[in-house]
Write a protein that holds these residues in place. Structure first.
Motif, PDB file in Angstrom:
ATOM      1  N   GLU A  31      70.876  43.850  92.114  1.00  0.00           N
ATOM      2  CA  GLU A  31      69.803  43.394  91.232  1.00  0.00           C
ATOM      3  C   GLU A  31      68.901  42.386  91.939  1.00  0.00           C
ATOM      4  O   GLU A  31      67.673  42.431  91.802  1.00  0.00           O
ATOM      5  CB  GLU A  31      70.400  42.801  89.956  1.00  0.00           C
ATOM      6  CG  GLU A  31      71.110  43.845  89.111  1.00  0.00           C
ATOM      7  CD  GLU A  31      71.909  43.252  87.952  1.00  0.00           C
ATOM      8  OE1 GLU A  31      71.782  42.041  87.687  1.00  0.00           O
ATOM      9  OE2 GLU A  31      72.648  44.022  87.309  1.00  0.00           O
ATOM     10  N   GLU A  32      69.481  41.499  92.725  1.00  0.00           N
ATOM     11  CA  GLU A  32      68.674  40.520  93.463  1.00  0.00           C
ATOM     12  C   GLU A  32      67.871  41.174  94.581  1.00  0.00           C
ATOM     13  O   GLU A  32      66.747  40.763  94.865  1.00  0.00           O
ATOM     14  CB  GLU A  32      69.555  39.397  94.013  1.00  0.00           C
ATOM     15  CG  GLU A  32      70.045  38.450  92.942  1.00  0.00           C
ATOM     16  CD  GLU A  32      68.911  37.848  92.116  1.00  0.00           C
ATOM     17  OE1 GLU A  32      67.895  37.403  92.691  1.00  0.00           O
ATOM     18  OE2 GLU A  32      69.044  37.830  90.884  1.00  0.00           O
ATOM     19  N   LEU A  33      68.434  42.186  95.223  1.00  0.00           N
ATOM     20  CA  LEU A  33      67.684  42.900  96.258  1.00  0.00           C
ATOM     21  C   LEU A  33      66.479  43.615  95.652  1.00  0.00           C
ATOM     22  O   LEU A  33      65.395  43.626  96.242  1.00  0.00           O
ATOM     23  CB  LEU A  33      68.588  43.886  96.991  1.00  0.00           C
ATOM     24  CG  LEU A  33      69.627  43.277  97.928  1.00  0.00           C
ATOM     25  CD1 LEU A  33      70.611  44.346  98.398  1.00  0.00           C
ATOM     26  CD2 LEU A  33      68.978  42.583  99.106  1.00  0.00           C
ATOM     27  N   ALA A  37      62.642  42.882  96.501  1.00  0.00           N
ATOM     28  CA  ALA A  37      61.718  43.938  96.927  1.00  0.00           C
ATOM     29  C   ALA A  37      60.411  43.862  96.137  1.00  0.00           C
ATOM     30  O   ALA A  37      59.323  43.982  96.713  1.00  0.00           O
ATOM     31  CB  ALA A  37      62.380  45.307  96.751  1.00  0.00           C
ATOM     32  N   ALA A  38      60.508  43.631  94.836  1.00  0.00           N
ATOM     33  CA  ALA A  38      59.304  43.512  94.004  1.00  0.00           C
ATOM     34  C   ALA A  38      58.488  42.284  94.409  1.00  0.00           C
ATOM     35  O   ALA A  38      57.256  42.342  94.498  1.00  0.00           O
ATOM     36  CB  ALA A  38      59.692  43.439  92.531  1.00  0.00           C
ATOM     37  N   HIS A  39      59.175  41.206  94.688  1.00  0.00           N
ATOM     38  CA  HIS A  39      58.498  39.968  95.094  1.00  0.00           C
ATOM     39  C   HIS A  39      57.788  40.153  96.437  1.00  0.00           C
ATOM     40  O   HIS A  39      56.647  39.718  96.613  1.00  0.00           O
ATOM     41  CB  HIS A  39      59.536  38.845  95.177  1.00  0.00           C
ATOM     42  CG  HIS A  39      58.969  37.508  95.479  1.00  0.00           C
ATOM     43  ND1 HIS A  39      58.201  36.800  94.594  1.00  0.00           N
ATOM     44  CD2 HIS A  39      59.056  36.742  96.593  1.00  0.00           C
ATOM     45  CE1 HIS A  39      57.830  35.661  95.133  1.00  0.00           C
ATOM     46  NE2 HIS A  39      58.346  35.597  96.360  1.00  0.00           N
ATOM     47  N   ILE A  40      58.444  40.805  97.376  1.00  0.00           N
ATOM     48  CA  ILE A  40      57.849  41.046  98.696  1.00  0.00           C
ATOM     49  C   ILE A  40      56.622  41.942  98.571  1.00  0.00           C
ATOM     50  O   ILE A  40      55.589  41.679  99.186  1.00  0.00           O
ATOM     51  CB  ILE A  40      58.884  41.646  99.661  1.00  0.00           C
ATOM     52  CG1 ILE A  40      59.912  40.568 100.040  1.00  0.00           C
ATOM     53  CG2 ILE A  40      58.214  42.228 100.898  1.00  0.00           C
ATOM     54  CD1 ILE A  40      61.080  41.086 100.842  1.00  0.00           C
ATOM     55  N   LYS A  41      56.717  42.971  97.763  1.00  0.00           N
ATOM     56  CA  LYS A  41      55.570  43.868  97.578  1.00  0.00           C
ATOM     57  C   LYS A  41      54.386  43.097  97.009  1.00  0.00           C
ATOM     58  O   LYS A  41      53.251  43.242  97.476  1.00  0.00           O
ATOM     59  CB  LYS A  41      55.947  45.024  96.649  1.00  0.00           C
ATOM     60  CG  LYS A  41      54.819  46.009  96.438  1.00  0.00           C
ATOM     61  CD  LYS A  41      55.245  47.152  95.544  1.00  0.00           C
ATOM     62  CE  LYS A  41      54.090  48.128  95.355  1.00  0.00           C
ATOM     63  NZ  LYS A  41      54.475  49.227  94.471  1.00  0.00           N
ATOM     64  N   GLU A  42      54.662  42.252  96.023  1.00  0.00           N
ATOM     65  CA  GLU A  42      53.601  41.459  95.407  1.00  0.00           C
ATOM     66  C   GLU A  42      53.001  40.477  96.412  1.00  0.00           C
ATOM     67  O   GLU A  42      51.779  40.403  96.566  1.00  0.00           O
ATOM     68  CB  GLU A  42      54.155  40.695  94.207  1.00  0.00           C
ATOM     69  CG  GLU A  42      53.143  39.802  93.522  1.00  0.00           C
ATOM     70  CD  GLU A  42      53.772  38.989  92.413  1.00  0.00           C
ATOM     71  OE1 GLU A  42      53.352  37.827  92.259  1.00  0.00           O
ATOM     72  OE2 GLU A  42      54.673  39.488  91.725  1.00  0.00           O
ATOM     73  N   VAL A  50      59.694  47.479 100.239  1.00  0.00           N
ATOM     74  CA  VAL A  50      61.134  47.455 100.471  1.00  0.00           C
ATOM     75  C   VAL A  50      61.783  48.360  99.429  1.00  0.00           C
ATOM     76  O   VAL A  50      61.585  48.170  98.227  1.00  0.00           O
ATOM     77  CB  VAL A  50      61.700  46.022 100.367  1.00  0.00           C
ATOM     78  CG1 VAL A  50      63.199  46.031 100.556  1.00  0.00           C
ATOM     79  CG2 VAL A  50      61.032  45.111 101.385  1.00  0.00           C
ATOM     80  N   GLN A  51      62.503  49.344  99.902  1.00  0.00           N
ATOM     81  CA  GLN A  51      63.219  50.265  99.015  1.00  0.00           C
ATOM     82  C   GLN A  51      64.700  49.961  99.110  1.00  0.00           C
ATOM     83  O   GLN A  51      65.248  49.869 100.211  1.00  0.00           O
ATOM     84  CB  GLN A  51      62.950  51.714  99.425  1.00  0.00           C
ATOM     85  CG  GLN A  51      61.491  52.078  99.380  1.00  0.00           C
ATOM     86  CD  GLN A  51      61.217  53.396 100.075  1.00  0.00           C
ATOM     87  OE1 GLN A  51      61.867  53.755 101.043  1.00  0.00           O
ATOM     88  NE2 GLN A  51      60.238  54.115  99.570  1.00  0.00           N
ATOM     89  N   PHE A 143      68.604  35.949 103.339  1.00  0.00           N
ATOM     90  CA  PHE A 143      68.082  37.282 103.559  1.00  0.00           C
ATOM     91  C   PHE A 143      66.569  37.253 103.740  1.00  0.00           C
ATOM     92  O   PHE A 143      66.028  37.891 104.642  1.00  0.00           O
ATOM     93  CB  PHE A 143      68.470  38.207 102.403  1.00  0.00           C
ATOM     94  CG  PHE A 143      68.186  39.640 102.696  1.00  0.00           C
ATOM     95  CD1 PHE A 143      69.083  40.386 103.433  1.00  0.00           C
ATOM     96  CD2 PHE A 143      67.009  40.233 102.276  1.00  0.00           C
ATOM     97  CE1 PHE A 143      68.822  41.710 103.738  1.00  0.00           C
ATOM     98  CE2 PHE A 143      66.737  41.547 102.578  1.00  0.00           C
ATOM     99  CZ  PHE A 143      67.645  42.285 103.302  1.00  0.00           C
ATOM    100  N   LEU A 144      65.877  36.498 102.907  1.00  0.00           N
ATOM    101  CA  LEU A 144      64.429  36.405 103.026  1.00  0.00           C
ATOM    102  C   LEU A 144      64.020  35.792 104.361  1.00  0.00           C
ATOM    103  O   LEU A 144      63.094  36.265 105.017  1.00  0.00           O
ATOM    104  CB  LEU A 144      63.860  35.587 101.864  1.00  0.00           C
ATOM    105  CG  LEU A 144      63.921  36.251 100.500  1.00  0.00           C
ATOM    106  CD1 LEU A 144      63.517  35.259  99.411  1.00  0.00           C
ATOM    107  CD2 LEU A 144      63.065  37.495 100.445  1.00  0.00           C
TER     108      LEU A 144
END
Length: 155
Positions: A31-33, A37-42, A50-51, A143-144
């Motif tokens: 769930e955190e990944l 991924a949504a945060h990175i895309k934004e 990120v998939q 990770f980030l």
């Protein structure tokens, strides 16, 4: 400052990165990944996608590690035991009851011994690995930070 902001209005090539793990999609780390991924895309204005692939969708830990070693654009989230297939001494990190808390993991990951394991990993085609992770806020921050550094090193 994020890499994509430093480049200003320059047109960035879209980059896709796959993150694979063997855990079910109900696990907190998955769930955190997905949130990450949504945060990175934004934050990247859609230039970094990120998939996240749970449940061994892209293969088991060994398969994913081999893909990364062969240069695939994939990050695998696995325990250190799988690294022992390439670097036998790495398996010690998977020993039971080695750590009293996460600070012990951080201490080992900062040790000269672990740096030797990281060097051996690179020599065996594993571009980056870290063994100071665990589920929770610190895992996500690590990770980030690691992802950012890895992307900055890409040509």
């Amino acid at each position: 400052m994020p890499m994509w902001r430093k480049l200003g209005r320059k047109k960035l090539k879209k980059v896709e990165l796959k993150i694979s793990h063997v855990l079910p999609n109900t696990e907190p780390i998955h769930e955190e990944l997905v949130n990450m991924a949504a945060h990175i895309k934004e934050r990247s204005n859609g230039t970094l996608i990120v998939q996240v692939y749970p449940d061994s969708e892209l293969g088991n830990n060994k398969d994913n590690l081999e893909q990364a070693m062969r240069g695939a654009n994939i990050v695998t989230v696995a325990d250190p035991g799988y690294m022992a297939d390439c670097i036998p001494d790495y398996g010690i990190m998977d020993g039971p009851f080695l750590y009293d808390d996460y600070k012990d993991i951080q201490k080992l990951a900062a040790s000269a011994w672990h740096q030797e394991m990281v060097k051996a990993s690179a020599e065996n085609g594993i571009p980056r690995n870290n063994s100071n992770i665990f589920e929770g806020e610190i895992c996500l921050k690590w990770f980030l930070k690691t992802l950012k550094k890895s992307l900055a090193e890409q040509p």
